[in-house]
Design a protein around this motif. Structure first.
Motif, PDB file in Angstrom:
ATOM      1  N   ASN A  75       0.835  -1.194   0.000  1.00  0.00           N
ATOM      2  CA  ASN A  75       0.000   0.000   0.000  1.00  0.00           C
ATOM      3  C   ASN A  75       0.873   1.248   0.000  1.00  0.00           C
ATOM      4  O   ASN A  75       1.939   1.270   0.590  1.00  0.00           O
ATOM      5  N   LYS A  76       0.416   2.295  -0.644  1.00  0.00           N
ATOM      6  CA  LYS A  76       1.151   3.558  -0.640  1.00  0.00           C
ATOM      7  C   LYS A  76       0.873   4.337   0.632  1.00  0.00           C
ATOM      8  O   LYS A  76       1.630   5.209   1.008  1.00  0.00           O
ATOM      9  N   VAL A  77      -0.220   4.013   1.308  1.00  0.00           N
ATOM     10  CA  VAL A  77      -0.601   4.701   2.538  1.00  0.00           C
ATOM     11  C   VAL A  77      -0.763   3.656   3.641  1.00  0.00           C
ATOM     12  O   VAL A  77      -1.346   2.603   3.419  1.00  0.00           O
ATOM     13  N   GLY A  78      -0.241   3.943   4.820  1.00  0.00           N
ATOM     14  CA  GLY A  78      -0.403   3.040   5.959  1.00  0.00           C
ATOM     15  C   GLY A  78       0.711   2.017   6.034  1.00  0.00           C
ATOM     16  O   GLY A  78       1.571   1.936   5.160  1.00  0.00           O
ATOM     17  N   PRO A  79       0.705   1.226   7.102  1.00  0.00           N
ATOM     18  CA  PRO A  79       1.777   0.250   7.296  1.00  0.00           C
ATOM     19  C   PRO A  79       1.638  -0.941   6.348  1.00  0.00           C
ATOM     20  O   PRO A  79       0.550  -1.270   5.893  1.00  0.00           O
ATOM     21  N   ARG A  80       2.759  -1.550   6.074  1.00  0.00           N
ATOM     22  CA  ARG A  80       2.770  -2.767   5.269  1.00  0.00           C
ATOM     23  C   ARG A  80       2.492  -3.938   6.203  1.00  0.00           C
ATOM     24  O   ARG A  80       3.006  -4.001   7.310  1.00  0.00           O
ATOM     25  N   ILE A  81       1.690  -4.868   5.769  1.00  0.00           N
ATOM     26  CA  ILE A  81       1.334  -6.029   6.585  1.00  0.00           C
ATOM     27  C   ILE A  81       1.826  -7.285   5.879  1.00  0.00           C
ATOM     28  O   ILE A  81       1.572  -7.475   4.693  1.00  0.00           O
ATOM     29  N   SER A  82       2.548  -8.130   6.622  1.00  0.00           N
ATOM     30  CA  SER A  82       3.008  -9.411   6.096  1.00  0.00           C
ATOM     31  C   SER A  82       2.241 -10.523   6.781  1.00  0.00           C
ATOM     32  O   SER A  82       1.962 -10.452   7.977  1.00  0.00           O
ATOM     33  N   VAL A  83       1.906 -11.549   6.024  1.00  0.00           N
ATOM     34  CA  VAL A  83       1.166 -12.678   6.573  1.00  0.00           C
ATOM     35  C   VAL A  83       1.939 -13.950   6.251  1.00  0.00           C
ATOM     36  O   VAL A  83       2.257 -14.207   5.096  1.00  0.00           O
ATOM     37  N   ALA A  84       2.260 -14.713   7.288  1.00  0.00           N
ATOM     38  CA  ALA A  84       2.936 -15.989   7.068  1.00  0.00           C
ATOM     39  C   ALA A  84       1.918 -16.992   6.542  1.00  0.00           C
ATOM     40  O   ALA A  84       0.801 -17.075   7.040  1.00  0.00           O
ATOM     41  N   SER A  85       2.311 -17.737   5.528  1.00  0.00           N
ATOM     42  CA  SER A  85       1.435 -18.761   4.962  1.00  0.00           C
ATOM     43  C   SER A  85       2.160 -20.091   4.997  1.00  0.00           C
ATOM     44  O   SER A  85       3.332 -20.174   4.639  1.00  0.00           O
ATOM     45  N   PHE A  86       1.476 -21.105   5.461  1.00  0.00           N
ATOM     46  CA  PHE A  86       2.057 -22.434   5.508  1.00  0.00           C
ATOM     47  C   PHE A  86       1.312 -23.325   4.527  1.00  0.00           C
ATOM     48  O   PHE A  86       0.099 -23.294   4.453  1.00  0.00           O
ATOM     49  N   PHE A  87       2.064 -24.129   3.783  1.00  0.00           N
ATOM     50  CA  PHE A  87       1.482 -25.027   2.809  1.00  0.00           C
ATOM     51  C   PHE A  87       1.693 -26.457   3.290  1.00  0.00           C
ATOM     52  O   PHE A  87       2.695 -26.767   3.931  1.00  0.00           O
ATOM     53  N   LEU A  88       0.773 -27.326   2.992  1.00  0.00           N
ATOM     54  CA  LEU A  88       0.830 -28.706   3.470  1.00  0.00           C
ATOM     55  C   LEU A  88       1.732 -29.556   2.587  1.00  0.00           C
ATOM     56  O   LEU A  88       1.273 -30.388   1.814  1.00  0.00           O
ATOM     57  N   THR A  89       3.019 -29.369   2.732  1.00  0.00           N
ATOM     58  CA  THR A  89       3.985 -30.175   1.991  1.00  0.00           C
ATOM     59  C   THR A  89       5.001 -30.739   2.965  1.00  0.00           C
ATOM     60  O   THR A  89       5.297 -30.146   3.993  1.00  0.00           O
ATOM     61  N   ASP A  90       5.537 -31.861   2.667  1.00  0.00           N
ATOM     62  CA  ASP A  90       6.599 -32.490   3.461  1.00  0.00           C
ATOM     63  C   ASP A  90       6.226 -32.715   4.918  1.00  0.00           C
ATOM     64  O   ASP A  90       7.080 -32.681   5.793  1.00  0.00           O
ATOM     65  N   LEU A  91       4.965 -32.936   5.210  1.00  0.00           N
ATOM     66  CA  LEU A  91       4.579 -33.118   6.610  1.00  0.00           C
ATOM     67  C   LEU A  91       5.052 -34.455   7.172  1.00  0.00           C
ATOM     68  O   LEU A  91       5.349 -34.560   8.350  1.00  0.00           O
TER      69      LEU A  91
END
Length: 70
Positions: free
Chosen positions: A3-19
């Motif tokens: 976004n050009k305005v406001g804080p940047r938000i990062s979201v961790a994503s986990f994928f179901l591989t190698d479980l």
């Protein structure tokens, strides 16, 4: 895209591989992007470890990622 305005938000994503493999992949921040001024915010983990904790803690008001926060 950030976004050009406001804080940047990062979201961790986990994928179901190698479980269930003998050598699961470690999910961690990209080391080249870390520094003293920009340290890791979460510890390294595997998808299996994350899901084991997620199911063990149950459905409450706390996010599972809080457990992995440094």
């Amino acid at each position: 895209m950030a976004n050009k305005v406001g804080p940047r938000i990062s979201v961790a994503s986990f994928f179901l591989t190698d479980l269930m493999t003998q050598n699961p992949k470690v999910l961690e921040p990209i080391k080249e992007l870390l520094s003293e001024d920009n340290p890791a915010k979460y510890r390294s983990t595997t998808g299996k470890e994350f899901l084991d904790y997620f199911y063990k803690k149950g459905l409450d008001a706390t996010p599972a990622l809080t457990y992995f926060k440094i």
